[in-house]
Scaffold this active site. Sequence first.
Site, PDB file in Angstrom:
ATOM      1  N   CYS A  56      -6.927 -76.617  21.874  1.00 31.96           N
ATOM      2  CA  CYS A  56      -6.785 -76.778  23.326  1.00 31.96           C
ATOM      3  C   CYS A  56      -8.004 -77.566  23.803  1.00 31.96           C
ATOM      4  O   CYS A  56      -8.932 -77.833  23.039  1.00 31.96           O
ATOM      5  CB  CYS A  56      -6.770 -75.403  23.982  1.00 31.96           C
ATOM      6  N   ASN A  78      -5.441 -65.555  19.921  1.00 28.03           N
ATOM      7  CA  ASN A  78      -4.304 -66.285  20.510  1.00 28.03           C
ATOM      8  C   ASN A  78      -3.262 -66.612  19.447  1.00 28.03           C
ATOM      9  O   ASN A  78      -2.068 -66.657  19.741  1.00 28.03           O
ATOM     10  CB  ASN A  78      -4.777 -67.511  21.297  1.00 28.03           C
ATOM     11  N   GLU A 129     -14.782 -62.914  24.386  1.00 25.44           N
ATOM     12  CA  GLU A 129     -14.632 -63.485  25.745  1.00 25.44           C
ATOM     13  C   GLU A 129     -14.721 -62.376  26.794  1.00 25.44           C
ATOM     14  O   GLU A 129     -15.388 -62.530  27.820  1.00 25.44           O
ATOM     15  CB  GLU A 129     -13.288 -64.211  25.858  1.00 25.44           C
ATOM     16  N   THR A 176      -8.348 -65.092  29.077  1.00 25.92           N
ATOM     17  CA  THR A 176      -7.588 -66.357  29.165  1.00 25.92           C
ATOM     18  C   THR A 176      -6.404 -66.419  28.198  1.00 25.92           C
ATOM     19  O   THR A 176      -5.428 -67.105  28.470  1.00 25.92           O
ATOM     20  CB  THR A 176      -8.495 -67.572  28.877  1.00 25.92           C
ATOM     21  N   HIS A 222     -15.989 -69.061  24.071  1.00 23.17           N
ATOM     22  CA  HIS A 222     -15.764 -67.726  24.640  1.00 23.17           C
ATOM     23  C   HIS A 222     -16.826 -67.350  25.676  1.00 23.17           C
ATOM     24  O   HIS A 222     -16.643 -66.421  26.438  1.00 23.17           O
ATOM     25  CB  HIS A 222     -15.881 -66.650  23.548  1.00 23.17           C
TER      26      HIS A 222
END
Length: 279
Positions: A12, A222, A126, A164, A74
């Site tokens: 990302c 993720n 994070e 997130t 993070h």
Amino acid sequence: MNVTLAKTAGFCFGVKRAVQMVYDEIEHGTVYTYGPIIHNEEVVRDLEERGVLVIDDLDDARLKPGVSVIVRSHGISRAEYEKLERRGVRIVDATCPFVKKIHRIVEEQGRDGRSIVIIGNDHHPEVEAIKGWCVSPVTVIESIDEADKFCDSTCENLCIVSQTTFNYNKFKDLVEIISKKGYDIRCLNTICNATEERQTEAKRIAAEADAMIVIGGRHSSNTQKLFEICKNECENTYYIQTLDDLDLAQVKSMGNVGITAGASTPNNIIEEVHKACLK
Ligand code: SF4
């Protein structure tokens, strides 16, 4: 065999930026990353070969004034940031701007008199960092059970934010439970679009696939969530780190194969898997 590679597979914006910052920093001398820069063993190994070392402790004796210390995407807590400043190192802050925004939100909302609720995994770095920017009471909620039990008797005003990489539907469910408890709530959906888009696309591809391949590091939260989403849609979902983990013969016996990858999976690994499936 039909192979569909997700357009959103791979790095990302925040991870691409952080990894690039490390490679750029190598030219400036000794470089340390505080924790692995991303949850991907291949990338961490490549950086190690170029002399970039990982430290896990800010009291590490190797942190001499002037060396570079990269803060990963993070982020870190305020206390850790200040500790680095005191050590006189060159701080290269690769915290993703979307994560930085959450640090600002929790601090401002806390000063405004709101207790903070973070929807996420309490042990994820994070979330640990976000907690470190809170100036009011903070609770982390990850499950329906925790949302049901939630009670803050010290404050009537809440601010809810999210890790997130949290699953959007699960976030909505948890917020709904907390909303019924009578607090004045300011809810800010801080789930990153990159995650949402990757999850939506993966779900769509998996729903039509006979086999779904999810590529990513073992410890990447993720990627684990992507796997969960795909597995719900497609029973034959495989979680792999590299091509070596894939049973190609099994995959090739399927008609429709989908491929996606977590935010910290390098492009070359995705390409390798994609090409092998097409052969
Ligand atoms: S997933 Fe989103 S918030 Fe996390 S590093 Fe990537 S761009 Fe930033």
